[in-house]
Design a protein around this motif. Structure first.
Motif, PDB file in Angstrom:
ATOM      1  N   ILE A 113     -15.147 -43.470 -62.774  1.00 57.68           N
ATOM      2  CA  ILE A 113     -16.456 -44.022 -63.122  1.00 57.68           C
ATOM      3  C   ILE A 113     -17.278 -44.063 -61.477  1.00 57.68           C
ATOM      4  CG2 ILE A 113     -18.187 -45.420 -63.766  1.00 57.68           C
ATOM      5  CD1 ILE A 113     -16.670 -45.781 -65.985  1.00 57.68           C
ATOM      6  N   LEU A 168     -24.954 -44.532 -61.261  1.00 60.31           N
ATOM      7  CA  LEU A 168     -25.190 -44.479 -62.378  1.00 60.31           C
ATOM      8  C   LEU A 168     -27.316 -44.409 -62.777  1.00 60.31           C
ATOM      9  CD1 LEU A 168     -22.731 -46.785 -63.760  1.00 60.31           C
ATOM     10  CD2 LEU A 168     -22.753 -44.725 -64.416  1.00 60.31           C
ATOM     11  N   GLU A 179     -23.288 -44.978 -69.644  1.00 59.69           N
ATOM     12  CA  GLU A 179     -22.578 -43.576 -69.718  1.00 59.69           C
ATOM     13  C   GLU A 179     -21.440 -44.215 -68.802  1.00 59.69           C
ATOM     14  OE1 GLU A 179     -25.423 -42.735 -65.499  1.00 59.69           O
ATOM     15  OE2 GLU A 179     -26.558 -41.250 -67.216  1.00 59.69           O
ATOM     16  N   ALA A 180     -21.666 -45.058 -68.557  1.00 57.22           N
ATOM     17  CA  ALA A 180     -20.521 -46.003 -67.448  1.00 57.22           C
ATOM     18  C   ALA A 180     -19.078 -46.155 -69.270  1.00 57.22           C
ATOM     19  CB  ALA A 180     -20.522 -47.125 -67.132  1.00 57.22           C
ATOM     20  N   TRP A 217     -20.037 -45.551 -60.243  1.00 53.61           N
ATOM     21  CA  TRP A 217     -20.706 -46.962 -59.997  1.00 53.61           C
ATOM     22  C   TRP A 217     -22.682 -46.404 -59.681  1.00 53.61           C
ATOM     23  CZ3 TRP A 217     -19.493 -49.797 -64.361  1.00 53.61           C
ATOM     24  CH2 TRP A 217     -17.377 -50.253 -64.328  1.00 53.61           C
ATOM     25  N   GLY A 277     -27.897 -46.719 -67.837  1.00 50.09           N
ATOM     26  CA  GLY A 277     -26.663 -46.732 -66.433  1.00 50.09           C
ATOM     27  C   GLY A 277     -25.725 -47.320 -67.432  1.00 50.09           C
TER      28      GLY A 277
END
Length: 306
Positions: free
Chosen positions: A221, A226, A235-236, A223, A232
């Motif tokens: 990921i 995102l 998505e994570a 970060w 966000g």
């Protein structure tokens, strides 16, 4: 000869059942429930053996290691009462046979008690009582208390009686080897259940890092890239669910424990369990084994190995 036969009356068995409710009253780390078990057997021992020396010997054999779920212990004590009764009347039931039946039965039954009583029956009754209590009904806690104890006491008594009747059949068929078959079968089943629970009960984690590898883009990921807000987070979570824990960091860290788990999950826990069993067979004190495990765990943590 039949007229002189010593028989445990219903009141004798009820006295044992009442005392058996306090099975864990003197629980200890070395022999666990042995004190409560021996206390439960006292009314039967006094009835079956008039000689003080025989009473002492009976108390001594019932101070051996014993541990199972306190409720499903009832059929075990029922079978034991029947075996003691047959022994008092001259049957060839020795200490090894009695202890073997106890140990053989307590293992498989221990795995039944928790799911039935603690994880099913008690939560259901608790939820029923709580729903009434939340509506302001005083019957909520009363209903839970009454139902739980009625079921508990009834289970203790009727399963003890069942074990007592089954135990009489076992003792009468000593020449046919039924006791040996029951003991062997119960022991095998008990060891199978205990073995299947090793991975759940025994936890060992070796922390040394074997390798640290930088992951390629898309395998973790990012970060910083995102989207903002809830998008966000979504998505994570999506990447985490598809990739796993390795997606949390740019570097993939492989530990000794992860390598062992990829080969044989729970292998170290099984080895530790077998080691403890071997030490117990060599008459090493359980207290000494517990203290040694504490010491190994603390030292392993300090040096960064566990």
């Amino acid at each position: 000869m039949a007229d002189n036969k010593i028989t445990l009356s219903k009141s004798d068995r009820q006295a044992v059942c009442f005392r058996h409710q306090f099975l864990q009253g003197s629980w200890n780390y070395e022999r666990m429930q042995n004190g409560g078990w021996c206390y439960s057997m006292i009314p039967a021992i006094k009835k079956l053996y008039s000689d003080p020396e025989d009473q002492k010997a009976a108390l001594k054999r019932h101070l051996e290691f014993y541990n199972t779920h306190p409720y499903v212990s009832a059929p075990v004590i029922g079978v034991t009462l029947a075996l003691e009764e047959e022994r008092a009347n001259g049957a060839a039931v020795d200490d090894v046979a009695i202890q073997g039946v106890k140990v053989g039965m307590m293992g498989p039954l221990a795995g039944v008690g928790d799911p039935v009583f603690w994880y099913t029956l008690r939560p259901i009754l608790g939820a029923l009582g709580a729903s009434l209590a939340l509506s302001g009904n005083i019957l909520g806690p009363i209903l839970f208390f009454v139902l739980w104890n009625v079921i508990r006491v009834a289970f203790l008594w009727y399963t003890q009686e069942f074990g007592y009747k089954v135990g009489s059949s076992i003792a009468k068929d000593l020449s046919g080897g039924l006791m040996g078959k029951v003991t062997e079968g119960a022991s095998i089943l008990g060891m199978f259940i205990i073995g299947s629970l090793v991975e759940r009960w025994v936890s060992i984690s070796f922390t040394p890092v074997v390798s640290t590898v930088a992951q390629s883009e898309g395998a973790y990921i990012d970060w910083n890239s995102l989207s903002a807000g809830a998008q966000g987070i979504k998505e994570a979570l999506t990447m985490y669910s598809s990739i796993g824990a390795t997606a949390l960091d740019v570097n993939k860290v492989t530990t000794l424990q992860s390598n062992l788990d990829s080969l044989i999950p729970g292998f170290a826990a099984v080895l530790l369990t077998l080691l403890c069993c071997k030490l117990l067979k060599k008459n090493v004190s359980p207290i000494a084994i517990i203290l040694a495990l504490f010491a190994v765990g603390i030292i392993g943590r300090v040096v960064g190995f566990m």
